[in-house]
Write a protein that holds these residues in place. Sequence first.
Motif, mmCIF file in Angstrom:
data_model
loop_
_atom_site.group_PDB
_atom_site.id
_atom_site.type_symbol
_atom_site.label_atom_id
_atom_site.label_comp_id
_atom_site.label_asym_id
_atom_site.label_seq_id
_atom_site.Cartn_x
_atom_site.Cartn_y
_atom_site.Cartn_z
ATOM 1 N N GLY A 1 0.646 -1.360 0.124
ATOM 2 C CA GLY A 1 -0.017 0.058 0.038
ATOM 3 C C GLY A 1 0.792 1.395 0.012
ATOM 4 N N ASN A 2 2.112 1.506 -0.312
ATOM 5 C CA ASN A 2 2.931 2.476 -0.327
ATOM 6 C C ASN A 2 3.532 2.653 -1.890
ATOM 7 N N SER A 3 2.753 2.416 -2.737
ATOM 8 C CA SER A 3 3.308 2.545 -4.059
ATOM 9 C C SER A 3 3.220 3.993 -4.361
ATOM 10 N N PHE A 4 4.309 4.543 -5.206
ATOM 11 C CA PHE A 4 4.307 5.942 -5.974
ATOM 12 C C PHE A 4 3.721 6.153 -7.058
ATOM 13 N N SER A 5 3.358 5.043 -7.836
ATOM 14 C CA SER A 5 2.920 5.032 -9.245
ATOM 15 C C SER A 5 1.486 4.510 -9.557
ATOM 16 N N ILE A 6 1.204 4.096 -8.337
ATOM 17 C CA ILE A 6 -0.429 3.428 -8.526
ATOM 18 C C ILE A 6 -1.142 4.231 -7.445
ATOM 19 N N HIS A 7 -2.167 4.937 -7.874
ATOM 20 C CA HIS A 7 -3.039 5.728 -6.857
ATOM 21 C C HIS A 7 -4.421 5.362 -6.945
ATOM 22 N N GLU A 8 -5.165 5.260 -6.139
ATOM 23 C CA GLU A 8 -6.389 4.793 -5.857
ATOM 24 C C GLU A 8 -7.244 6.114 -5.025
ATOM 25 N N LEU A 9 -8.306 6.302 -5.962
ATOM 26 C CA LEU A 9 -9.267 7.530 -5.508
ATOM 27 C C LEU A 9 -10.620 7.087 -5.414
ATOM 28 N N TYR B 1 -4.041 5.613 -12.255
ATOM 29 C CA TYR B 1 -5.045 6.169 -11.446
ATOM 30 C C TYR B 1 -6.377 5.317 -11.566
ATOM 31 N N ILE B 2 -6.663 4.779 -10.294
ATOM 32 C CA ILE B 2 -8.060 3.920 -10.160
ATOM 33 C C ILE B 2 -9.004 4.646 -9.500
ATOM 34 N N ILE B 3 -9.905 5.198 -10.101
ATOM 35 C CA ILE B 3 -10.881 6.025 -9.598
ATOM 36 C C ILE B 3 -12.361 5.096 -9.483
ATOM 37 N N ASP B 4 -12.569 4.955 -8.142
ATOM 38 C CA ASP B 4 -13.897 3.902 -7.875
ATOM 39 C C ASP B 4 -14.906 4.923 -7.795
ATOM 40 N N GLU B 5 -16.224 4.344 -8.187
ATOM 41 C CA GLU B 5 -17.432 4.844 -7.899
ATOM 42 C C GLU B 5 -17.337 6.220 -8.711
#
Length: 612
Positions: free
Chosen positions: A87-95, A125-129
């Motif tokens: 859970g500390n990746s600098f390249s994969i962001h979950e929003l 960038y993973i944008i949920d809902e």
Amino acid sequence: MDNFIVSARKYRPVTFDSVVGQQHITGTLKNAIRNNQLAQAFLFCGPRGVGKTTCARILAKTINCEHITETNEACGECDSCKSFQNGNSFSIHELDAASNNSVDDIRSLIDQVRIPPQTGKYKIYIIDEVHMLSQQAFNAFLKTLEEPPSYAIFILATTEKHKILPTILSRCQIFDFNRIKVEDMASHLASIANKEGISFEADGLHVIAQKADGGLRDALSMFDQIVSFSNKQLTYKAVIDNLNILDYDYYFQLLDAIQKQDAANALLIFDSILNKGFDGGHFISGLSGHVRNLLVSKDPSTLKLLEVSENVKKRYLEQSQQLSSGLLLSALNIANQCEVNYRTSKNQRLQVELALLKMCHIASAIALAQNGIPAQAELKKKLPESGIIEPHKTTNTPPAVAQFTNPVAKQMDTTHPGGTSSNAPQANPAASNTNTPASTSSAPTAPETSKPAFKAWGSFKTANSLPNLNTIFDEKKGGDSDEPALVEGSEYLEVTQNVFLSKWNFFAEKLKADNKITLFTIMTASTPTLNGVKIEVEVENAVQSEQLKLGKIDILNYLRVELRNFSLDLHVVMVEKTKDRKPYTAQEKYQAMVAKNPMLEELRKTFDLGLS
């Protein structure tokens, strides 16, 4: 003591191959990775708990993996994979778009996109809902979504695709996730139970999968709950007790009682179900599903449509062979009608019990229809289509025809003593092809007194009865009307008010289904009363009275046969209006206008105007 982790998190898939029931999507994504044909934006949409966010995370991890395997899966051992798993990746962001749905949040996201990734090849960038974004936020996101930097990839996930702007949809590759099949879900639960050392019954896992309604996350939550309830002994009984589900056995016993026409046992089974705390609406809905499954089991080719375990499938197959399709279709129709009327009924238990009693008498009704041919139908078979009686078919009149009282039979008896028709004209087509004139035929013509008999029989006309075109628009006289006559019979059973009302309302619903809304409205506007054999219906105006009189014969023909009382009659009762209402028909509107301006009537008479 270690902290407990729910199965939905503990056994969340980490590779494409471990995703359950979405092979059409995982296969496409793996091929895109292999061929290096990744789009700049993906949209994952579908019901809850089917793997949208899970697939988005797997895709993001696999894209940035430093050592992708030969099967196009993430290795799980490189720095990129480990940082993502921690859970500390600098390249994969979950929003989460539900809490970051404003224009300012999207502007902040756009500013971050401009910065290249510090580790890995892509910035994802993973944008949920995503459907929770406001319209202004969507508009601010458009340009970046369409032409992002080469290193940026957006993965959007939503359960409500219809709420997303078409301009956003056109910029994404759209993947529609399916509901997970019951078989796939049950197999996955069984594998988890084996890993956890939990004993289980296959029937219980199938019930959990059916209750989850296609969502694996819901199934895993119920699985954890029942494992705790049963102390790791997951049995079929533990599942139905914990999830408040009706046992299959109740429905199998009920259909056996319906087959045997055992109404008492059927009512007792329903009473025991109510005593266990189940709702009558829930019961009748389950009964409809059970009958549907029996119909499906009739044909081996449709047996695969049953989403039950093999043991239950065998029981369905056995019981379906014992019940006829006619009985099952009638029972399904009765159950469906009961389910429709259940919520609006004041006595809901009586609705279900009445449906069960009807089902128990289906077998006898089918037998009566097959063995007891009505006398009227038998007599129609004896009469040729031209309306002329053939001598060779009426010499031996069956007792059922002899006892049938109708205008034709009475006229035949008065015209030809003994019930024979030796003086009737020949109706054989072969005989009519000879060159012998009709006046020299060996068979004398029927007397003039027999003509009204055929005129009274509404469904039989002579071939020479052509309409008079000069009087085709004239108003028909009562004696020459071709309207259907009232059915007659010799049964006069006593009819109760409740039984009468049920048949009355059922016929009204049939009129509604046939788009005869006017007569349906009149029949349901007020409750009719039954005084002996006299049916009294209240109407408010002459228009309603005329409409009811037009439908009187159809109503009485249905009620007389269904209630087995051929002396029933219908009377229209005009009641005074209790309150003023707006004019409805053209006549009422015109009368209201004349009341305000009497000169309108003189204008109508002067120009000889009519009302449309």
